[in-house]
Scaffold this motif. Structure first.
Motif, PDB file in Angstrom:
ATOM      1  N   GLY A  33      -1.343   8.598   0.831  1.00  0.00           N
ATOM      2  CA  GLY A  33      -1.641   9.344   1.919  1.00  0.00           C
ATOM      3  C   GLY A  33      -1.031  10.767   1.527  1.00  0.00           C
ATOM      4  O   GLY A  33      -0.406  10.830   0.456  1.00  0.00           O
ATOM      5  N   SER A  37       2.019  11.302   5.906  1.00  0.00           N
ATOM      6  CA  SER A  37       1.258   9.950   5.471  1.00  0.00           C
ATOM      7  C   SER A  37       1.940   9.728   4.185  1.00  0.00           C
ATOM      8  O   SER A  37       2.207   8.231   4.035  1.00  0.00           O
ATOM      9  N   ASP A  40       5.283   8.149   4.751  1.00  0.00           N
ATOM     10  CA  ASP A  40       4.956   6.792   5.459  1.00  0.00           C
ATOM     11  C   ASP A  40       4.518   5.650   4.209  1.00  0.00           C
ATOM     12  O   ASP A  40       4.993   4.417   4.402  1.00  0.00           O
ATOM     13  N   ILE A 101      -4.043   5.991   4.128  1.00  0.00           N
ATOM     14  CA  ILE A 101      -3.624   6.620   5.457  1.00  0.00           C
ATOM     15  C   ILE A 101      -3.864   8.248   5.451  1.00  0.00           C
ATOM     16  O   ILE A 101      -3.570   8.866   4.565  1.00  0.00           O
ATOM     17  N   SER A 102      -4.624   8.428   6.544  1.00  0.00           N
ATOM     18  CA  SER A 102      -5.030   9.683   6.861  1.00  0.00           C
ATOM     19  C   SER A 102      -5.342  10.020   8.509  1.00  0.00           C
ATOM     20  O   SER A 102      -6.235   9.092   9.109  1.00  0.00           O
ATOM     21  N   THR A 103      -4.486  10.952   8.897  1.00  0.00           N
ATOM     22  CA  THR A 103      -4.590  11.192  10.447  1.00  0.00           C
ATOM     23  C   THR A 103      -6.005  11.527  10.851  1.00  0.00           C
ATOM     24  O   THR A 103      -6.283  11.185  11.802  1.00  0.00           O
ATOM     25  N   GLN A 154       1.119   9.668  13.714  1.00  0.00           N
ATOM     26  CA  GLN A 154       2.054   9.477  12.508  1.00  0.00           C
ATOM     27  C   GLN A 154       3.240   8.474  13.160  1.00  0.00           C
ATOM     28  O   GLN A 154       3.616   7.680  12.554  1.00  0.00           O
ATOM     29  N   HIS A 157       1.449   5.286  13.200  1.00  0.00           N
ATOM     30  CA  HIS A 157       1.197   4.592  11.917  1.00  0.00           C
ATOM     31  C   HIS A 157       2.664   3.902  11.423  1.00  0.00           C
ATOM     32  O   HIS A 157       2.580   2.971  10.950  1.00  0.00           O
TER      33      HIS A 157
END
Length: 172
Positions: A33, A37, A40, A101-103, A154, A157
Motif C-alpha cells: 500500500g 496504507s 497499515d 491496500i488502496s483507498t 483508512q 482498513h
C-alpha cells in the motif's frame, strides 16, 4: 462507520478465511500500500509476526513497504509503478496471498502488484474504499469500505486488519 461495515462482514470473513488457509498451507501473507496504507501494511504484518492479543507461534507476513533500500533503489533506477511487483517477483510463490491496500483502488503500483501476484498463481485480497476502483475487479476477494472519505476508509482498513488478526489468532 461501524454499522456500514456490517454490510461488508461477509467479504471480510471470506478474506479472513483465505488468510487462515494461506498460513495453514505454508504460505506467506504479503502486503502492499502507499502512504497511510503502507503504515497499515506494517501494522498488520507486525501483529501477525509478533502477536495480536495472545502469545502464539510467529506467522509469516511481510510488508513490502519496509525495505528502504529496495524502495529507493527501485524507484530511482526503474520507477515507482513496479516497486511492489518486483518484490513479488523475487520472493512470492503460489502458496502466498497478497493483501493489496488502496483507498481509491486505482494506484498503479498496487494494480501492478496484483498483476504480478496473479502471474505467480497467488490469491489476492483487495482492501479499498470509494467504488472499489480497478482493484476490486482484479482480486480473489474484495473488501470495499462504503465511504468516499480517505480518513474513514483508512480507519476502517485497520479495523478490518485487526478483525483478520483476531480470526487468524483464533485458528492458532
Amino acid at each position: 462507520m461501524m454499522e456500514r461495515l456490517a454490510d461488508c462482514s461477509g467479504a471480510i470473513e471470506a478474506a479472513g478465511a483465505l488468510l487462515i488457509e494461506t498460513l495453514r498451507q505454508g504460505g506467506k501473507i504479503l502486503l502492499c500500500g502507499n502512504g497511510g496504507s503502507a503504515a497499515d501494511c506494517q501494522h498488520i504484518a507486525a501483529e501477525l509476526v509478533v502477536r495480536y492479543e495472545k502469545n502464539r507461534k510467529a506467522l509469516a507476513a511481510i510488508a513490502l513497504t519496509t525495505d528502504s533500500s529496495i524502495l529507493t533503489a527501485h524507484s530511482n533506477d526503474i520507477g515507482f509503478d513496479t516497486v511492489y511487483s518486483r518484490q513479488i517477483e523475487a520472493i512470492a510463490n503460489e502458496k502466498d496471498c497478497l493483501i493489496a491496500i488502496s483507498t481509491s483502488g486505482t494506484s498503479k503500483n498496487i494494480l501492478n502488484a496484483v498483476d504480478a501476484a496473479r502471474l505467480k498463481g497467488m490469491a489476492v485480497i483487495g482492501l479499498t474504499g470509494c467504488e472499489g476502483g480497478e482493484l476490486s475487479r482484479q482480486v480473489t476477494h474484495s473488501v470495499i469500505v462504503p465511504s468516499d472519505v480517505t480518513a474513514r476508509i483508512q480507519e476502517a482498513h485497520i479495523l478490518i486488519g485487526h478483525w483478520w488478526c483476531g480470526a487468524i489468532e483464533g485458528a492458532y
